[in-house]
Scaffold this active site. Sequence first.
Site, PDB file in Angstrom:
ATOM      1  N   TYR A  69      -4.310  -1.234   2.433  1.00  0.00           N
ATOM      2  CA  TYR A  69      -4.051   0.172   2.765  1.00  0.00           C
ATOM      3  C   TYR A  69      -5.054   1.098   2.086  1.00  0.00           C
ATOM      4  O   TYR A  69      -5.165   2.263   2.452  1.00  0.00           O
ATOM      5  CB  TYR A  69      -2.631   0.564   2.376  1.00  0.00           C
ATOM      6  CG  TYR A  69      -1.542  -0.293   2.982  1.00  0.00           C
ATOM      7  CD1 TYR A  69      -1.802  -1.171   4.037  1.00  0.00           C
ATOM      8  CD2 TYR A  69      -0.237  -0.245   2.499  1.00  0.00           C
ATOM      9  CE1 TYR A  69      -0.812  -1.970   4.585  1.00  0.00           C
ATOM     10  CE2 TYR A  69       0.756  -1.038   3.039  1.00  0.00           C
ATOM     11  CZ  TYR A  69       0.466  -1.907   4.076  1.00  0.00           C
ATOM     12  OH  TYR A  69       1.463  -2.686   4.603  1.00  0.00           O
ATOM     13  N   LYS A 252       7.323   4.808   8.101  1.00  0.00           N
ATOM     14  CA  LYS A 252       6.038   5.389   7.723  1.00  0.00           C
ATOM     15  C   LYS A 252       5.784   6.637   8.536  1.00  0.00           C
ATOM     16  O   LYS A 252       6.026   6.666   9.751  1.00  0.00           O
ATOM     17  CB  LYS A 252       4.902   4.391   7.953  1.00  0.00           C
ATOM     18  CG  LYS A 252       3.539   4.878   7.490  1.00  0.00           C
ATOM     19  CD  LYS A 252       2.431   4.012   8.025  1.00  0.00           C
ATOM     20  CE  LYS A 252       2.162   4.282   9.481  1.00  0.00           C
ATOM     21  NZ  LYS A 252       1.609   5.650   9.720  1.00  0.00           N
TER      22      LYS A 252
END
Length: 319
Positions: A69, A252
């Site tokens: 990420y 998310k």
Amino acid sequence: LVAATTTMAGWRIGSFRAAALIPSVRLPGGGTMQQLAVGLYNVPRENVRRVIDAALAEGCRTFDFASFYDNEVECGDALRAWLATGHDRSELHITTKVWTTDLGSPQDAVRSAKISIDELGLGPVDVVMVHWPMPGKHVAAYKGLEELVQCGKTKTLGISNYSPDDYEELLASATVPPQLNTFENNPMLYRKDWLDFFNGKGIPTMAYKPLQRGGAVLSCGPVVAAAARLGKTPAQVCLRWNLQKGNVVTVKSNSPERIAENVAVFDFELPGEDMAALDALTTDEVMAEALGHWEQRRTGTPAPWGPGLRPERQLLKES
């Protein structure tokens, strides 16, 4: 509490601002984690603080990170700032993962995990996971990561995107049993066989892409109909479906309003007929496409830093 009402995509959304009482699931080795996890995939570094602050305000305490990420420095900084206001590290549950570029040897996997732990700067993490089960490499990498449990760098280990066959291969030689498995699961990609297998082993599933990243599942007939009848949004219906399967669900968003919407899913239940209708949405074509993507990912995908080993520990860039 803010009782403001707004409208998103034509759906009425009420007060989401109150911190939610999020239930927890028990892990096989002891301990618990919230049934909602906040994922930071595709969250730009400059927006990490905003996202984490919004999630914390809604009562979220479980956060899902990964080297892939490419924002763990910022994630750690945001959480340390929250801890500095009087909170305790024990309130948080933190997971991180080792990407395929660092699974070439056990030493590479350990190095990558240590960099993640150092970049987060929160002390020992709760779970370190192998991000994808690379054929011929994932078992040795996982076994290498077991030393991080022994030396106190992580409380335990987990697996990500593991099929039942991958799990059985791993368990034949692992000495630290994995505590959870994370893989994609939503009404249009219902991996019932995998869920049944891991539930039978007592291993919680952490379901990611529960909304297909805003995909077709949010506009399909059974989801839209259930949302209209229940006075919820299509996103909330999809999240609730996964929760009622007993899964931990990774949500998310880059929007505080969406984060609040995602958390407001514990004040209703989907009736059995809606659960069955959503269960039936997955087609053979979708399963075949998902299998192809899974095979491609597990054989190795370049990371944000390229095809080689991840760089050394990054430092926080001053804004």
